[in-house]
Design a protein around this motif. Structure first.
Motif, PDB file in Angstrom:
ATOM      1  N   GLU A  17       0.132  -0.609  -4.944  1.00 42.86           N
ATOM      2  CA  GLU A  17      -0.763  -1.077  -4.072  1.00 42.86           C
ATOM      3  C   GLU A  17      -0.561  -0.170  -3.075  1.00 42.86           C
ATOM      4  O   GLU A  17      -1.138  -0.061  -1.881  1.00 42.86           O
ATOM      5  CB  GLU A  17       0.248  -2.575  -3.597  1.00 42.86           C
ATOM      6  N   SER A  18       0.465   0.746  -3.037  1.00 37.43           N
ATOM      7  CA  SER A  18       0.545   1.938  -2.045  1.00 37.43           C
ATOM      8  C   SER A  18       0.893   3.305  -2.628  1.00 37.43           C
ATOM      9  O   SER A  18       1.598   3.479  -3.626  1.00 37.43           O
ATOM     10  CB  SER A  18       1.873   1.372  -1.164  1.00 37.43           C
ATOM     11  N   LYS A  20       1.421   7.283  -1.455  1.00 39.41           N
ATOM     12  CA  LYS A  20       1.985   8.284  -0.375  1.00 39.41           C
ATOM     13  C   LYS A  20       2.052   9.597  -0.889  1.00 39.41           C
ATOM     14  O   LYS A  20       2.713   9.868  -1.913  1.00 39.41           O
ATOM     15  CB  LYS A  20       3.305   7.786   0.135  1.00 39.41           C
ATOM     16  N   THR A  52      -7.522   1.379   1.843  1.00 37.93           N
ATOM     17  CA  THR A  52      -7.179   1.536   3.528  1.00 37.93           C
ATOM     18  C   THR A  52      -6.388   2.753   3.786  1.00 37.93           C
ATOM     19  O   THR A  52      -5.321   2.918   3.105  1.00 37.93           O
ATOM     20  CB  THR A  52      -6.430   0.213   4.122  1.00 37.93           C
ATOM     21  N   ILE A  53      -6.666   3.542   4.566  1.00 40.48           N
ATOM     22  CA  ILE A  53      -5.780   4.626   5.095  1.00 40.48           C
ATOM     23  C   ILE A  53      -4.954   4.214   6.241  1.00 40.48           C
ATOM     24  O   ILE A  53      -5.247   3.973   7.356  1.00 40.48           O
ATOM     25  CB  ILE A  53      -6.858   5.946   5.365  1.00 40.48           C
ATOM     26  N   ASN A  54      -3.618   4.271   5.798  1.00 41.81           N
ATOM     27  CA  ASN A  54      -2.579   3.807   6.753  1.00 41.81           C
ATOM     28  C   ASN A  54      -2.203   5.046   7.791  1.00 41.81           C
ATOM     29  O   ASN A  54      -1.882   4.872   8.672  1.00 41.81           O
ATOM     30  CB  ASN A  54      -1.511   3.346   5.991  1.00 41.81           C
ATOM     31  N   ALA A  55      -2.287   6.230   6.955  1.00 42.15           N
ATOM     32  CA  ALA A  55      -1.754   7.387   7.875  1.00 42.15           C
ATOM     33  C   ALA A  55      -2.588   8.739   7.216  1.00 42.15           C
ATOM     34  O   ALA A  55      -2.447   8.728   5.902  1.00 42.15           O
ATOM     35  CB  ALA A  55      -0.205   7.541   7.723  1.00 42.15           C
ATOM     36  N   HIS A  62      -1.162   8.233   3.433  1.00 47.23           N
ATOM     37  CA  HIS A  62      -0.583   7.128   2.975  1.00 47.23           C
ATOM     38  C   HIS A  62      -1.694   5.896   2.882  1.00 47.23           C
ATOM     39  O   HIS A  62      -2.569   5.842   3.957  1.00 47.23           O
ATOM     40  CB  HIS A  62       0.485   6.562   3.908  1.00 47.23           C
ATOM     41  N   LEU A  63      -2.108   5.461   1.593  1.00 47.97           N
ATOM     42  CA  LEU A  63      -2.914   4.701   1.338  1.00 47.97           C
ATOM     43  C   LEU A  63      -2.570   3.324   0.830  1.00 47.97           C
ATOM     44  O   LEU A  63      -1.448   3.211   0.145  1.00 47.97           O
ATOM     45  CB  LEU A  63      -3.781   5.074   0.168  1.00 47.97           C
ATOM     46  N   THR A  64      -3.188   2.074   1.173  1.00 47.60           N
ATOM     47  CA  THR A  64      -2.846   1.029   0.693  1.00 47.60           C
ATOM     48  C   THR A  64      -4.133   0.550   0.015  1.00 47.60           C
ATOM     49  O   THR A  64      -5.344   0.605   0.232  1.00 47.60           O
ATOM     50  CB  THR A  64      -2.777  -0.212   1.833  1.00 47.60           C
ATOM     51  N   ASN A  66      -6.156  -2.057  -2.728  1.00 50.31           N
ATOM     52  CA  ASN A  66      -6.255  -3.692  -3.254  1.00 50.31           C
ATOM     53  C   ASN A  66      -6.856  -3.716  -4.661  1.00 50.31           C
ATOM     54  O   ASN A  66      -8.125  -3.183  -4.787  1.00 50.31           O
ATOM     55  CB  ASN A  66      -7.031  -4.818  -2.196  1.00 50.31           C
TER      56      ASN A  66
END
Length: 82
Positions: A17-18, A20, A52-55, A62-64, A66
């Motif tokens: 799910e994540s 980095k 989704t790009i978190n950072a 850092h990606l999330t 789904n």
């Protein structure tokens, strides 16, 4: 005094799910379902139902994701990302 910096490339996948990465990379492309980048002599593409790009920092991505569908890693010829 201890060094507080990551000296080697780090790719961390948590529970599918994540994702980095820490270290020098080259961002290539992102859209709602795909993200691709070059990192440590590899071209990496992530495909999922949604990405989704978190950072997005100089030496950290850092990606999330789904419903991860595919992570594709292809060795490049001594790319030398900087």
């Amino acid at each position: 005094m201890k060094k507080l910096f990551q000296l080697t490339p780090l790719l961390e996948l948590l529970e599918y799910e994540s994702l980095k990465i820490i270290g020098p990379y080259r961002f290539i492309h992102a859209d709602a379902t795909t993200c691709s980048f070059d990192y440590a002599d590899y071209h990496i593409t992530v495909n999922a139902e949604s990405v989704t790009i978190n950072a997005l920092k100089e030496e950290m991505l850092h990606l999330t994701v789904n419903n991860l569908q595919e992570i594709h890693m292809k060795k490049t010829k001594n790319m030398g990302v900087s």
